[in-house]
Design a protein around this motif. Structure first.
Motif, short mmCIF file in Angstrom:
data_model
loop_
_atom_site.label_atom_id
_atom_site.label_comp_id
_atom_site.label_asym_id
_atom_site.label_seq_id
_atom_site.Cartn_x
_atom_site.Cartn_y
_atom_site.Cartn_z
N ASP A 124 0.89 -1.21 -0.15
CA ASP A 124 0.06 -0.04 -0.14
C ASP A 124 1.04 1.31 -0.14
O ASP A 124 0.47 2.27 -0.69
N VAL A 125 1.99 1.43 0.66
CA VAL A 125 2.90 2.44 0.60
C VAL A 125 3.83 2.27 -0.66
O VAL A 125 3.97 3.18 -1.28
N GLY A 126 4.39 1.17 -0.73
CA GLY A 126 5.01 0.78 -2.13
C GLY A 126 6.04 1.65 -2.34
O GLY A 126 6.90 2.32 -1.61
N LEU A 127 6.11 2.02 -3.78
CA LEU A 127 7.03 2.89 -4.53
C LEU A 127 6.82 4.52 -4.20
O LEU A 127 7.74 5.29 -4.43
N PRO A 186 2.69 8.96 1.80
CA PRO A 186 2.09 8.70 0.48
C PRO A 186 1.81 7.27 0.20
O PRO A 186 2.49 6.38 0.64
N LYS A 187 0.92 7.06 -0.68
CA LYS A 187 0.32 5.64 -0.99
C LYS A 187 0.55 5.24 -2.62
O LYS A 187 0.55 6.04 -3.29
N SER A 188 1.02 4.04 -2.99
CA SER A 188 1.19 3.56 -4.00
C SER A 188 0.79 1.98 -4.33
O SER A 188 1.69 1.46 -3.54
N ASN A 189 0.02 1.71 -5.19
CA ASN A 189 0.16 0.18 -5.29
C ASN A 189 0.41 -0.25 -6.66
O ASN A 189 -0.01 -1.14 -7.26
N SER A 190 1.30 0.72 -7.31
CA SER A 190 1.70 0.45 -8.78
C SER A 190 2.30 -1.08 -8.91
O SER A 190 2.42 -1.80 -9.74
N ASN A 192 2.53 9.96 -7.64
CA ASN A 192 3.08 10.46 -6.49
C ASN A 192 4.50 11.06 -6.86
O ASN A 192 4.98 10.92 -7.89
N LYS A 193 5.12 11.93 -6.03
CA LYS A 193 6.33 12.48 -6.14
C LYS A 193 7.56 11.60 -6.46
O LYS A 193 8.34 11.99 -7.51
#
Length: 420
Positions: free
Chosen positions: A287-290, A329-333, A405-406
């Motif tokens: 969920d936080v990931g990259l 920040p969150k990323s599921n990429s 995300n940044k």
């Protein structure tokens, strides 16, 4: 020997049952169907102490059918066969009703033995379970019954039951009981929606209450002494375990640090340190990931510290990890990319590793093109050169999409510039 207060005060009619108004309220389909006199096959699902057994008994005792009661924790195939043996006898002329408590403890063969008589209507089944029936009950049996969910009681429902119980206790014991309103509120809130637990605590508190001027006085302090940690509903193998673990991850994913530490506290209060550690590690990658990849080693360090410290100190580094990830920040990429790649594999979309990537330096006689022809990226400007890495059948497929995300957008800008 005197039976427990919860058994002595068990309601005799549906109107006396506290809570479950989504089923038992006036005009509800469930209640109207029961009051019509036609009892279908039913499975009651919900936590303990919320009225499943009580409602089943009321239905059974007012059905006019021959009633048999079995408990899945002790019943065997022989007990079920003994019930079936009464089919067609004078005693069962109005039908047989089998009330089966804790059905999840019956094995598949025992559950299957009920199918034929349920199908032809010679036996009506009312079963209850504290476990999710879709996980623990045989599908063929589920298809022949309707599942009704019983919910934890609200503090207001429990408070009403406690007030009724106090009046009954006064009648049964012949002594006046004066209860502080705050004491009943505390007891209703501390039982976790379990009426049986609340009545047991009430009985214990009244038994130990001081008697002055011919009356027993139930105080808030007395209630607190008998309800320590009693509101916790959690077992490492039941639905509440999975619900709390799921709620922890979804709260962090939803960037709510307050909910995150709440569910983490519930898990740790039950002593389930390992599940909390495992889930936090999953969240860091999924969920936080990259968007904040540093979270992965940070959370790993927090988990290692927690396992070295043990409870109760372990809650501190785990709380750090939960709050850090909830506010990150969150990323599921990357999560989506690996899922998409797996789906292609399952659909058979694959192929030989391209020749330039293979770990060999000899070409057979049947090779159409001799030589590996691998291009070494470090020999090119920007340490990149265009060449095919995916198998031929997947050439051009894209699994990974940069997250908004940044961190990932900076990587995208870099590679857009290099690859032009």
């Amino acid at each position: 020997m005197q039976s427990p207060l919860a058994d002595r005060l068990r309601p005799r009619t549906l109107a006396e049952v506290c809570g479950q108004q989504h089923l038992l309220g006036p005009g509800r389909v469930f209640r109207k169907a029961i009051e019509s006199g036609r009892v279908p096959n039913m499975i009651f699902y919900g936590p303990s102490g919320v009225g499943k057994t009580t409602v089943a008994r009321i239905i059974a005792e007012n059905s006019g059918m021959r009633l048999h009661k079995l408990n899945g924790t002790s019943a065997g195939t022989g007990d079920i066969k003994a019930v079936m043996a009464e089919i067609g006898t004078f005693q069962s002329r109005n039908g047989l009703l089998l009330y089966l408590d804790e059905i999840q403890y019956l094995n598949k063969k025992q559950q299957q033995s009920l199918l034929e008589c349920m199908e032809d209507g010679t036996v009506t089944l009312i079963a209850s379970t504290t476990e999710n029936p879709y996980f623990y009950i045989y599908n063929a049996l589920l298809s022949r019954a309707t599942v009704f969910e019983f919910k934890p009681l609200t503090p207001e429902d429990v408070r009403r039951g406690l007030e009724n119980a106090l009046h009954k206790l006064e009648e049964l014991d012949g002594v006046r009981i004066e209860a502080q309103p705050e004491a009943l509120d505390a007891l209703a809130a501390a039982c976790g929606g379990d009426m049986r637990k609340a009545l047991g605590s009430l009985e214990f508190a009244v038994a130990g209450a001081a008697e002055t001027d011919g009356a027993k006085r139930l105080t808030t302090e007395a209630v607190r002494q008998v309800t320590q940690r009693s509101s916790q509903r959690y077992d490492k193998s039941d639905d509440m375990h999975y619900d709390c673990i799921s709620a922890l991850q979804k709260s962090i994913r939803g960037s709510d640090p307050d909910a995150a530490v709440h569910y983490l506290a519930r898990i740790l209060e039950a002593g389930d340190l390992l599940s909390a550690c495992r889930r936090l590690l999953v969240i860091a990658a999924e969920d936080v990931g990259l968007a904040y990849p540093q979270a992965i080693p940070i959370v790993k360090a927090c988990v290692d510290s927690a396992l070295q410290l043990g409870l109760p100190e372990a809650r501190l580094p785990l709380a750090d990890a939960a709050v850090l990830m909830a506010t990150a920040p969150k990323s599921n990429s990357a999560h989506n990319a690996i899922l998409a790649a797996e789906q292609d594999l399952r659909r058979g979309k694959t192929g030989p590793v391209p020749r330039q990537l293979q770990n060999k330096h000899f070409d057979g006689e049947d090779a159409a093109q001799k030589g590996q022809n691998y291009l070494y990226p470090h020999d090119y400007p920007g340490h990149w050169v265009k060449q095919q890495y995916l198998p031929d059948a997947l050439a051009g497929v894209r699994y990974y999409e940069y997250g908004q995300n940044k961190n990932e957008q900076a990587a995208k800008a870099y590679w857009d510039k290099i690859k032009k």
